[in-house]
Motif scaffolding. Structure first.
Motif, PDB file in Angstrom:
ATOM      1  N   MET A   1       2.495 -15.340   5.918  1.00 58.01           N
ATOM      2  CA  MET A   1       1.415 -14.448   5.486  1.00 58.01           C
ATOM      3  C   MET A   1       1.994 -13.323   4.650  1.00 58.01           C
ATOM      4  O   MET A   1       2.978 -12.702   5.019  1.00 58.01           O
ATOM      5  CB  MET A   1       0.672 -13.858   6.683  1.00 58.01           C
ATOM      6  N   ALA A   2       1.382 -13.073   3.492  1.00 59.00           N
ATOM      7  CA  ALA A   2       1.825 -11.999   2.610  1.00 59.00           C
ATOM      8  C   ALA A   2       0.805 -10.867   2.609  1.00 59.00           C
ATOM      9  O   ALA A   2      -0.387 -11.076   2.870  1.00 59.00           O
ATOM     10  CB  ALA A   2       2.010 -12.530   1.192  1.00 59.00           C
ATOM     11  N   GLN A   3       1.285  -9.686   2.309  1.00 55.00           N
ATOM     12  CA  GLN A   3       0.416  -8.534   2.101  1.00 55.00           C
ATOM     13  C   GLN A   3       0.025  -8.521   0.630  1.00 55.00           C
ATOM     14  O   GLN A   3       0.895  -8.391  -0.240  1.00 55.00           O
ATOM     15  CB  GLN A   3       1.152  -7.243   2.468  1.00 55.00           C
ATOM     16  N   VAL A   4      -1.268  -8.682   0.332  1.00 56.63           N
ATOM     17  CA  VAL A   4      -1.693  -8.792  -1.056  1.00 56.63           C
ATOM     18  C   VAL A   4      -2.886  -7.890  -1.335  1.00 56.63           C
ATOM     19  O   VAL A   4      -3.666  -7.549  -0.435  1.00 56.63           O
ATOM     20  CB  VAL A   4      -2.053 -10.249  -1.439  1.00 56.63           C
ATOM     21  N   ALA A   5      -3.006  -7.509  -2.597  1.00 56.19           N
ATOM     22  CA  ALA A   5      -4.182  -6.791  -3.079  1.00 56.19           C
ATOM     23  C   ALA A   5      -4.807  -7.604  -4.194  1.00 56.19           C
ATOM     24  O   ALA A   5      -4.094  -8.281  -4.945  1.00 56.19           O
ATOM     25  CB  ALA A   5      -3.801  -5.403  -3.582  1.00 56.19           C
TER      26      ALA A   5
END
Length: 289
Positions: A1-5
């Motif tokens: 899981m990545a932290q994305v905007a």
């Protein structure tokens, strides 16, 4: 899981960001209209941010899909822009169809602090909703390799074309080819109808031969019926073709057919078809019913 905007929740960005959430990524969204961001969060979870900078803070990947060069600059540069919030080593991935010039501007503005990829897409709203987009990417090879698995949440065909700006140049080639294909199909269908032929029989005969195209298989029925209230709008196609024609002036490339089809789309706009699908070129020939 990545932290994305994800910045920009239009007809393309809304479902693309949704695929990122469905893929298990932690998504923060920003949209100029806060109501659209709130609607996205209500549907997909995640968070909405008040500014592009706030959306980008602490994220590994920051995606954008907005309207044009100026829109792109407005969400990236400046005190409230995404670049002000991005951490060292993060990656900015732009899915806007824009100029190669602005792609190179943004890569220069990052100044090595974080990576920048220009990554325009093809496949339209249906491709975005179904997660089957074609993505053409310019930027560093290492950044491309890092981004590809995440882009794969909605990209079915993801290609690294070259250095910064190369993705946008490839998208221009895409639009140039589409313009010629749609005009050719419009004229062919208009000719068939004027000659008293059954369009369905004609398309059935030629669609598996050398004349075959995505436009033929997916647009001939709506072109003949005069149904254009869907798809990629004429206004946006004219924006894209304008980018192509400007780039051609810089490089000395000759685009006589593209320039002509651009003017045909101007005729469609004058007919009230600014939001019609690009296949509406047939309407100016008076052939569709």
């Amino acid at each position: 899981m990545a932290q994305v905007a994800f910045i920009g929740l239009g007809v393309m960005g809304f479902p693309m960001a949704g695929h990122l959430a469905a893929g298990g990524h932690d998504v923060t969204v920003y949209n100029r209209s806060a109501a659209k961001a709130e609607a996205w969060v209500a549907k997909h979870g995640g968070r909405a941010a008040a500014t592009p900078r706030a959306a980008a803070e602490g994220q590994e990947f920051v995606f954008a899909c907005v309207g044009n060069d100026d829109d792109l600059r407005s969400v990236t540069i400046g005190a409230d822009g995404a670049f002000a919030g991005m951490a060292a080593g993060a990656l900015f991935i732009d899915h806007t169809t824009a100029s190669a010039t602005v792609a190179r501007e943004l890569a220069a503005a990052a100044d090595g602090k974080f990576g920048v990829l220009d990554a325009p897409v093809s496949g339209g709203q249906a491709g975005a909703e179904n997660g089957r987009l074609t993505v053409m990417i310019g930027g560093g090879a290492d950044d491309f390799a890092r981004a590809k698995p995440v882009i794969g949440c909605y990209g079915a065909n993801i290609s690294h074309i070259g250095a910064a700006g190369a993705g946008q140049l490839a998208k221009m080639v895409n639009q140039i080819c589409i313009a010629g294909a749609v005009q050719g199909l419009a004229e062919g269908l208009a000719f068939a109808q004027a000659a008293g032929l059954d369009p369905e029989a004609v398309i059935g005969a030629i669609s598996k031969g050398a004349a075959q195209s995505w436009q033929m298989e997916n647009r001939w029925k709506t072109m003949v019926s005069g149904t254009f209230d869907f798809g990629f709008a004429v206004d946006w196609m004219r924006k894209d073709l304008g980018i192509c024609l400007e780039q051609a002036k810089e490089t000395g490339a000759r685009l006589p057919v593209t320039a002509l089809v651009d003017q045909f789309y101007a005729d469609v706009q004058a007919m009230g078809g600014r939001r019609w699908d690009t296949s509406s070129l047939i309407a100016r020939l008076g052939a569709s019913k």
